[in-house]
Design a protein around this motif. Structure first.
Motif, PDB file in Angstrom:
ATOM      1  N   PRO A   1       0.826  -1.213   0.000  1.00  0.00           N
ATOM      2  CA  PRO A   1       0.000   0.000   0.000  1.00  0.00           C
ATOM      3  C   PRO A   1       0.863   1.267   0.000  1.00  0.00           C
ATOM      4  O   PRO A   1       1.919   1.317   0.620  1.00  0.00           O
ATOM      5  CB  PRO A   1      -0.796  -0.099   1.305  1.00  0.00           C
ATOM      6  N   ALA A   2       0.388   2.278  -0.705  1.00  0.00           N
ATOM      7  CA  ALA A   2       1.115   3.544  -0.793  1.00  0.00           C
ATOM      8  C   ALA A   2       0.930   4.382   0.454  1.00  0.00           C
ATOM      9  O   ALA A   2       1.665   5.325   0.700  1.00  0.00           O
ATOM     10  CB  ALA A   2       0.644   4.333  -2.011  1.00  0.00           C
ATOM     11  N   GLY A   3      -0.065   4.062   1.244  1.00  0.00           N
ATOM     12  CA  GLY A   3      -0.344   4.824   2.451  1.00  0.00           C
ATOM     13  C   GLY A   3      -1.622   4.330   3.079  1.00  0.00           C
ATOM     14  O   GLY A   3      -2.139   3.268   2.726  1.00  0.00           O
ATOM     15  N   TYR A   4      -2.118   5.109   4.005  1.00  0.00           N
ATOM     16  CA  TYR A   4      -3.372   4.751   4.666  1.00  0.00           C
ATOM     17  C   TYR A   4      -4.119   6.026   5.028  1.00  0.00           C
ATOM     18  O   TYR A   4      -3.551   7.109   5.088  1.00  0.00           O
ATOM     19  CB  TYR A   4      -3.127   3.881   5.906  1.00  0.00           C
ATOM     20  N   TYR A   5      -5.400   5.863   5.261  1.00  0.00           N
ATOM     21  CA  TYR A   5      -6.259   6.978   5.622  1.00  0.00           C
ATOM     22  C   TYR A   5      -6.421   6.988   7.129  1.00  0.00           C
ATOM     23  O   TYR A   5      -6.897   6.025   7.716  1.00  0.00           O
ATOM     24  CB  TYR A   5      -7.617   6.839   4.937  1.00  0.00           C
ATOM     25  N   ASP A   6      -5.991   8.050   7.754  1.00  0.00           N
ATOM     26  CA  ASP A   6      -6.137   8.212   9.199  1.00  0.00           C
ATOM     27  C   ASP A   6      -7.387   9.047   9.438  1.00  0.00           C
ATOM     28  O   ASP A   6      -7.514  10.151   8.915  1.00  0.00           O
ATOM     29  CB  ASP A   6      -4.908   8.910   9.773  1.00  0.00           C
ATOM     30  N   SER A   7      -8.314   8.510  10.211  1.00  0.00           N
ATOM     31  CA  SER A   7      -9.615   9.164  10.363  1.00  0.00           C
ATOM     32  C   SER A   7      -9.624  10.316  11.364  1.00  0.00           C
ATOM     33  O   SER A   7     -10.558  11.108  11.369  1.00  0.00           O
ATOM     34  CB  SER A   7     -10.675   8.134  10.760  1.00  0.00           C
ATOM     35  N   ALA A   8      -8.637  10.416  12.247  1.00  0.00           N
ATOM     36  CA  ALA A   8      -8.662  11.496  13.231  1.00  0.00           C
ATOM     37  C   ALA A   8      -7.309  12.185  13.277  1.00  0.00           C
ATOM     38  O   ALA A   8      -6.374  11.630  13.851  1.00  0.00           O
ATOM     39  CB  ALA A   8      -9.014  10.960  14.602  1.00  0.00           C
ATOM     40  N   PRO A   9      -7.122  13.347  12.773  1.00  0.00           N
ATOM     41  CA  PRO A   9      -8.011  14.064  11.856  1.00  0.00           C
ATOM     42  C   PRO A   9      -7.963  13.386  10.479  1.00  0.00           C
ATOM     43  O   PRO A   9      -6.988  12.714  10.162  1.00  0.00           O
ATOM     44  CB  PRO A   9      -7.406  15.461  11.793  1.00  0.00           C
ATOM     45  N   PRO A  10      -8.987  13.585   9.657  1.00  0.00           N
ATOM     46  CA  PRO A  10      -9.025  12.918   8.357  1.00  0.00           C
ATOM     47  C   PRO A  10      -7.849  13.367   7.468  1.00  0.00           C
ATOM     48  O   PRO A  10      -7.776  14.516   7.073  1.00  0.00           O
ATOM     49  CB  PRO A  10     -10.357  13.344   7.742  1.00  0.00           C
ATOM     50  N   VAL A  11      -6.948  12.439   7.226  1.00  0.00           N
ATOM     51  CA  VAL A  11      -5.760  12.767   6.438  1.00  0.00           C
ATOM     52  C   VAL A  11      -5.196  11.496   5.803  1.00  0.00           C
ATOM     53  O   VAL A  11      -5.291  10.412   6.371  1.00  0.00           O
ATOM     54  CB  VAL A  11      -4.697  13.471   7.326  1.00  0.00           C
ATOM     55  N   TRP A  12      -4.648  11.650   4.597  1.00  0.00           N
ATOM     56  CA  TRP A  12      -3.962  10.561   3.926  1.00  0.00           C
ATOM     57  C   TRP A  12      -2.501  10.577   4.369  1.00  0.00           C
ATOM     58  O   TRP A  12      -1.841  11.604   4.330  1.00  0.00           O
ATOM     59  CB  TRP A  12      -4.042  10.738   2.406  1.00  0.00           C
ATOM     60  N   VAL A  13      -1.989   9.443   4.829  1.00  0.00           N
ATOM     61  CA  VAL A  13      -0.605   9.331   5.273  1.00  0.00           C
ATOM     62  C   VAL A  13       0.152   8.472   4.259  1.00  0.00           C
ATOM     63  O   VAL A  13      -0.120   7.278   4.126  1.00  0.00           O
ATOM     64  CB  VAL A  13      -0.515   8.698   6.678  1.00  0.00           C
ATOM     65  N   GLN A  14       1.070   9.097   3.528  1.00  0.00           N
ATOM     66  CA  GLN A  14       1.855   8.380   2.524  1.00  0.00           C
ATOM     67  C   GLN A  14       2.965   7.614   3.217  1.00  0.00           C
ATOM     68  O   GLN A  14       3.685   8.160   4.045  1.00  0.00           O
ATOM     69  CB  GLN A  14       2.436   9.364   1.514  1.00  0.00           C
TER      70      GLN A  14
END
Length: 144
Positions: free
Chosen positions: A114-127
């Motif tokens: 995976p290139a990254g993941y979605y962190d829901s708190a705060p909503p942000v894409w983490v590469q």
């Protein structure tokens, strides 16, 4: 004459590509190779008539050489040995030399992960790794 050596105005293998361009015989892809395996990679690419390859040698400033890439898509095979700042400068030089696109391929990455993941708190894409990126020249409208 030591410090005043005559240096080629083209990147390594660039003269061959410039000659192809002069005879209206551009390759389908141009590869720019960097790092310890650059010469071997470029030689392998140059065996195929649909490709051409050049080398940015260690310590070479991309602004100090001519890049005969006009009208060609370019792929930079980045092995991680060069800094991201150097890669950015190389991309700019290739686009100024009229490449139709420049793709940066970080060859050390495993693209099955995976290139990254979605962190829901705060909503942000983490590469979590480098990604293949393609850059195009800026389009300037012809509005008077």
């Amino acid at each position: 004459m030591g410090a005043n050596l005559i240096k080629s105005k083209y990147a390594a293998y660039g003269k061959v590509l410039a000659d192809r361009q002069r005879w209206n015989n551009p390759p389908m892809f141009v590869f720019i190779c960097l790092g310890v395996a650059a010469f071997r990679q470029a030689q392998n690419h140059n065996k195929d008539r649909d490709k051409a390859a050049m080398i940015l040698t260690p310590g070479q400033d991309p602004k100090s050489v001519l890049w005969p890439v006009a009208g060609c898509p370019v792929v930079i095979e980045w092995d991680g040995s060069a800094s991201s700042a150097l890669i950015i400068e190389l991309v700019k030089c290739l686009l100024r030399a009229l490449a139709i696109s420049v793709t940066v391929w970080p060859t050390w990455e495993d693209f099955n992960t995976p290139a990254g993941y979605y962190d829901s708190a705060p909503p942000v894409w983490v590469q979590t790794r480098e990604m293949i990126r393609t850059y195009y020249p800026k389009v300037v409208s012809n509005v008077a």
